[in-house]
Design a protein around this motif. Structure first.
Motif, short mmCIF file in Angstrom:
data_model
loop_
_atom_site.label_atom_id
_atom_site.label_comp_id
_atom_site.label_asym_id
_atom_site.label_seq_id
_atom_site.Cartn_x
_atom_site.Cartn_y
_atom_site.Cartn_z
N ALA A 393 0.85 -1.20 0.00
CA ALA A 393 0.00 0.00 0.00
C ALA A 393 0.88 1.24 0.00
N ARG A 394 0.81 2.02 1.05
CA ARG A 394 1.49 3.32 1.11
C ARG A 394 2.86 3.25 1.77
N GLU A 395 3.37 2.04 2.10
CA GLU A 395 4.51 1.93 3.01
C GLU A 395 5.77 1.35 2.36
N GLU A 396 6.91 1.62 3.01
CA GLU A 396 8.17 0.94 2.76
C GLU A 396 8.39 -0.06 3.89
N ASN A 397 9.10 -1.15 3.60
CA ASN A 397 9.31 -2.17 4.63
C ASN A 397 10.49 -1.79 5.52
N VAL A 398 10.22 -0.95 6.50
CA VAL A 398 11.24 -0.59 7.49
C VAL A 398 11.08 -1.46 8.74
N TYR A 399 10.19 -2.43 8.70
CA TYR A 399 9.85 -3.24 9.87
C TYR A 399 10.53 -4.61 9.86
N GLY A 400 11.06 -5.02 8.71
CA GLY A 400 11.73 -6.31 8.62
C GLY A 400 10.81 -7.50 8.62
N VAL A 401 9.52 -7.31 8.33
CA VAL A 401 8.58 -8.42 8.30
C VAL A 401 8.37 -8.89 6.86
N THR A 402 8.12 -10.17 6.71
CA THR A 402 7.80 -10.74 5.41
C THR A 402 6.74 -11.82 5.60
N SER A 403 6.08 -12.17 4.52
CA SER A 403 5.11 -13.26 4.58
C SER A 403 5.79 -14.60 4.83
N ALA A 404 7.01 -14.74 4.36
CA ALA A 404 7.74 -15.98 4.61
C ALA A 404 7.99 -16.18 6.10
N LEU A 405 8.34 -15.10 6.80
CA LEU A 405 8.53 -15.18 8.25
C LEU A 405 7.21 -15.50 8.95
N LEU A 406 6.11 -14.91 8.45
CA LEU A 406 4.80 -15.17 9.04
C LEU A 406 4.39 -16.63 8.82
N ALA A 407 4.70 -17.17 7.65
CA ALA A 407 4.38 -18.57 7.38
C ALA A 407 5.17 -19.51 8.28
#
Length: 454
Positions: A393-407
């Protein structure tokens, strides 16, 4: 822009230009403005079915953003997603054309209506707005409606009616709903979200408190502890509804068929009517209670409630049936993008009795990071879980999260990244007896279209 300033501008306005006109709310405002006799133009990054519909109604829609589009406009309305470096906003400022946010414009637009019912809440506001619309249409009360979801009976997300009733969805993001002027404020629940704007739960509750403070009466969910807190400090009339607690409106004698409820609607201690829903899940019973309480308080009859809710088959992207794959798997899609919404939707889907395949596209890095553990624990009702990459959406990934990590954190889940890979997997592994539930507020909807096209 203040409402009195906007009044002055609109008295002599000829053409209103909408930057971001393809959005669900902006397209509705543009259409209503055109109906009121103004010339309307707009622009958006890409064309869509919504912009095509606007063009057919006589509205000029430009693809892309260009400074020349605003020249000659009397007012420029823009969404929160449009930033100050947008060439149209910059040109409007250079030319001295008044600028107005979408929220402020919607607040001005509704101000002339006698009864203004605004539906707010972290979850369920589009569904409750749609249910209210069905009730008012069934009661022939001719409402004007601005919703956040398309409804089949309206042919879109808005309806242009009379000047007595204005039904609208009130979004809390960036405090947009504080620009509105409801006479009746509905709050479905207050659950922490939008961590990129609301830094604490206290900040979020304070905003909801200000929102209902604008209204003469508030319709509040007494199964929701935060909504009960709102009632304790509210000076207007409180109309409560609940399933599990004492309230003005509640449901008794519930029965279930294929996940859908029938129940007696009890109002102020008396049975008013028997309702039968065509949408599954306990959360939809609560949404129906919210819509019923607001409608009955503001001019509708029990007969209209019965007829309207019986006709409600769901809003677009709210547990919406898309079709079957060639192998016979059912495909549904839902806008759920918060852990609470995921659990409610998956529970409702599970009750239908199919093997449940959940495909989830997380929405924004900030939300994924804030609720990472909750997301991982939300898929217990699914038999198979697939994650697509996060919709930025409106963001850059400055949080270090990914869907692979969530999986990796979610039991039994896999990350397949893109729609093509997910589609190939589902076409090869699903069939008769399976329900594929596509979840998320981003572009994951296109997965269903891809599956059906093949």
């Amino acid at each position: 822009m203040r409402r009195d300033e906007l009044n002055t501008v609109m008295k002599n306005a000829v053409r209103i230009h909408f930057v971001g006109i393809g959005g669900i709310s902006m397209s509705s405002l543009a259409a209503i403005t055109r109906e009121q006799g103004y010339e309307v133009s707009g622009s958006d990054r890409v064309m869509s079915k919504l912009t095509e519909r606007l063009q057919k109604s006589g509205i000029t829609v430009h693809e892309g953003h260009n400074a020349q589009w605003v020249q000659g406009a009397s007012l420029v309305v823009y969404t929160a997603a449009v930033h100050g470096d947008n060439p149209e906003l910059a040109e409007a400022e250079r030319l001295g054309i008044p600028l107005c946010t979408r929220a402020a414009y919607l607040g001005w637009l509704m101000s002339g209506y006698r009864e203004r019912i605004g539906v707010a809440g972290t979850h369920g506001k589009s569904t409750v707005t749609s249910m209210l619309t069905e009730i008012y249409l069934a009661g022939e009360l001719n409402p004007t409606v601005v919703s956040g979801a398309e409804l089949r009976e309206m042919g879109g997300a808005y309806h242009i009616g009379g000047e007595d009733y204005f039904l609208f969805e009130a979004c809390e993001y960036c405090d947009s709903f504080l620009s509105f002027c409801p006479t009746t404020a509905v709050v479905t629940n207050v659950d922490y979200d939008h961590a990129d704007y609301f830094k604490t739960m206290d900040q979020l509750i304070a905003s909801f408190r200000r929102y209902i403070g604008y209204a003469e009466r508030a319709v509040l969910n007494f199964d929701d502890p935060e909504s009960v807190l709102l009632a304790e400090t509210y000076d207007g009339e409180v109309i409560s509804y609940a399933l599990d607690h004492e309230a003005d409106y509640t449901a008794k004698n519930l029965t279930w068929e294929r996940g859908c409820a029938s129940f007696d609607l009890v109002g102020k201690g008396s049975v008013l009517c028997r309702l039968r829903l065509s949408v599954p899940g306990k959360h939809n019973v609560l949404d129906a209670l919210a819509a019923s309480a607001a409608a009955l308080t503001c001019g509708a009859t029990p007969e209209a409630v019965v007829k309207g809710l019986a006709a409600f088959g769901g809003a677009k992207r709210r547990f919406e049936y898309m079709g079957k794959t060639e192998a016979g798997a059912l495909i549904f899609n839902d806008y759920a993008h918060h852990p609470s919404e995921l659990r409610a939707t998956l529970s409702a889907a599970k009750a239908l009795g199919y093997r449940l395949v959940a495909v989830f596209q997380p929405h924004t890095y900030s939300r994924t990071a804030t609720f990472f553990e909750d997301f991982a624990a939300s898929f217990g009702d699914a038999d198979e879980v697939i994650f697509a990459d996060i919709y930025a959406a409106r963001e850059e990934n400055v949080y270090g999260v990914t869907s692979a990590l969530l999986a990796d954190k979610t039991p039994g889940a896999v990350c397949l990244h893109d729609r093509r890979t997910i589609a190939d997997h589902l076409l090869a592994t699903s069939g008769e007896g399976d329900l594929i539930l596509i979840l998320g507020a981003g572009d994951i909807l296109k997965l269903g279209e891809l599956l059906l096209s093949e």
